[in-house]
Design an enzyme around this catalytic site. Structure first.
Site, PDB file in Angstrom:
ATOM      1  N   SER A 131      -8.789 -12.474  -7.850  1.00 29.19           N
ATOM      2  CA  SER A 131      -8.590 -12.437  -6.351  1.00 29.19           C
ATOM      3  C   SER A 131      -9.155 -11.034  -5.520  1.00 29.19           C
ATOM      4  CB  SER A 131      -7.453 -12.814  -5.767  1.00 29.19           C
ATOM      5  OG  SER A 131      -6.305 -11.889  -5.723  1.00 29.19           O
ATOM      6  N   LYS A 169      -3.260  -8.083  -2.529  1.00 25.81           N
ATOM      7  CA  LYS A 169      -4.362  -8.071  -1.395  1.00 25.81           C
ATOM      8  C   LYS A 169      -4.364  -6.824  -0.495  1.00 25.81           C
ATOM      9  CE  LYS A 169      -4.609 -12.474  -2.556  1.00 25.81           C
ATOM     10  NZ  LYS A 169      -4.209 -12.738  -3.556  1.00 25.81           N
TER      11      LYS A 169
END
Length: 210
Positions: A131, A169
């Site tokens: 990711s 993230k």
């Protein structure tokens, strides 16, 4: 340390080990699985006993809020390991050119991770997944994480989402919600209520093993 039963000692040691290796406390389900217990009521009982003996502290309004309280002088294993790594020096032999050759250094210096981390409390996590690949953080990499509980918008953080797992993230606050943004065009951002996200730390470095 106060007197503990064998089972209380095993649970306390499990909580210490889990927290040190993950950087956050386990859920009751993870405690039950890790301890081989079939009943969450038993987990609650032992946690309550450890809390009453001053070895744990909990915030009943948050998930994964068990804080292990350690006797004075007992250093966290992760912090002890980080201190050992930080003081272990590696020889710095100079720069390497991607273009024309450059002169080698005859008197090498020594560089330690402490030069990068300073006095911060830092732990290491291994990345699983792709990711964050556009940040050149890929599956199998190790990230150096400064343990903090707040971060500025746009920083890469280790975030714990309520009733879910931790995730790596970029964080952005958007009114009453938080956007956890992956750095991969194939993946969608995670949007959750602001109160359901806990920042566990921010990334300050990446290590890769070839």
């Amino acid at each position: 340390m106060v007197a503990l039963t064998r089972r209380q000692r095993e649970m306390y040691d499990f909580l210490c080990s889990f927290t040190d290796s993950h950087g956050y406390s386990p859920s009751f389900e993870e405690i039950a699985e890790g301890m081989g217990l079939s009943s969450l009521a038993t987990v609650h009982k032992h946690i309550g006993n450890l809390e009453s003996k001053g070895l744990l502290k909990r915030d009943y309004n948050r998930a994964r809020s068990i804080e292990v309280l350690r006797p004075k002088g007992q250093l966290k294993k992760s912090m002890a390991a980080a201190a050992a790594v930080a003081t272990a020096g590696l020889p710095f032999l100079g720069r390497i050119a991607a273009g024309q050759p450059i002169e080698a250094i005859e008197n090498p210096e020594t560089i330690s991770l402490g030069d990068f981390t300073g006095s911060k409390e830092v732990f290491v996590l291994q990345v699983s997944g792709e990711s964050m690949q556009d940040e050149h953080i890929v599956d199998g990499d190790y990230v150096l994480v400064e343990r903090i509980n707040t971060a500025r918008d746009g920083e890469i953080v280790v975030a714990l989402v309520e009733n879910s797992d931790t995730t790596l993230k970029r964080i952005y606050r958007e009114g009453e919600t938080v956007r956890l943004q992956p750095s991969n065009a194939k993946m969608q951002p995670i949007r959750v209520p602001a109160g359901s996200v806990q920042v566990q730390g921010r990334v300050i470095g990446v290590l890769r093993k070839y």
